[in-house]
Design an enzyme around this catalytic site. Structure first.
Site, short mmCIF file in Angstrom:
data_model
loop_
_atom_site.label_atom_id
_atom_site.label_comp_id
_atom_site.label_asym_id
_atom_site.label_seq_id
_atom_site.Cartn_x
_atom_site.Cartn_y
_atom_site.Cartn_z
CG HIS A 20 57.58 39.83 31.66
ND1 HIS A 20 58.88 40.11 31.31
CD2 HIS A 20 57.51 40.02 33.00
CE1 HIS A 20 59.56 40.44 32.39
NE2 HIS A 20 58.74 40.40 33.43
CG ASP A 28 38.91 53.79 45.18
OD1 ASP A 28 38.46 54.24 44.09
OD2 ASP A 28 39.71 54.43 45.88
CG HIS A 98 45.41 59.40 43.46
ND1 HIS A 98 45.06 58.08 43.56
CD2 HIS A 98 44.28 60.06 43.12
CE1 HIS A 98 43.78 57.94 43.28
NE2 HIS A 98 43.28 59.12 43.01
CE1 TYR A 120 44.41 60.07 46.80
CE2 TYR A 120 43.80 60.21 49.12
CZ TYR A 120 44.03 60.82 47.90
OH TYR A 120 43.89 62.17 47.78
CB ALA A 121 41.31 51.49 48.55
CG ASN A 122 42.65 53.26 43.58
OD1 ASN A 122 41.56 52.79 43.29
ND2 ASN A 122 42.78 54.49 44.07
#
Length: 131
Positions: A20, A28, A98, A120-122
């Site tokens: 947990h 990316d 970011h 910024y594809a994270n």
């Protein structure tokens, strides 16, 4: 042979070992990964595998309590933010900068590197519990 969607043995082991609050980053191709953080590199070439498809498969086996994305994702790549919302419809999202997202990579159990070439594809998936 496994019957479930996720066939990658390294990712299966990672998900089975999560507790947990543990974090898994799906990033990316350009996300810097700290040397001390476990790297699971799935990138084959530009765009393969895409981030959203990778999230879809991982989320099929991982109990996700919440997701963290960079504020810049919604500003620069809204289709990624929208796609994540569709894949994780009942999951609360928190936005961080970011720079904060990159710093959180140090605390993650692993960073999964995709072939995604979108800025910024994270996303950070935080493990929940199934009970």
């Amino acid at each position: 042979m496994k019957k479930t969607l996720l066939l990658n043995s390294v990712l299966s082991e990672l998900i089975a070992s999560l507790g947990h609050g543990d974090m898994v980053v799906i990033g990316d191709a350009g996300l810097p990964i700290p040397p001390e953080t476990r790297r699971i590199d799935l990138a084959l070439c530009r765009g393969i595998p895409p981030l959203l498809e990778t999230v879809r498969v991982i989320a099929s086996e991982m109990q996700v309590e919440k997701a963290l994305i960079a504020t810049e994702t919604g500003q620069r790549s809204p289709h990624i933010r929208d796609g994540l919302g569709q894949l994780l419809p009942n999951t609360p999202f928190e936005e961080v900068s970011h720079e904060q997202l990159k710093a959180l990579c140090r605390q993650a159990r692993a960073v999964v590197r995709t072939g995604e070439y979108t800025p910024y594809a994270n996303v950070i998936l935080v493990a929940g519990v199934v009970f």
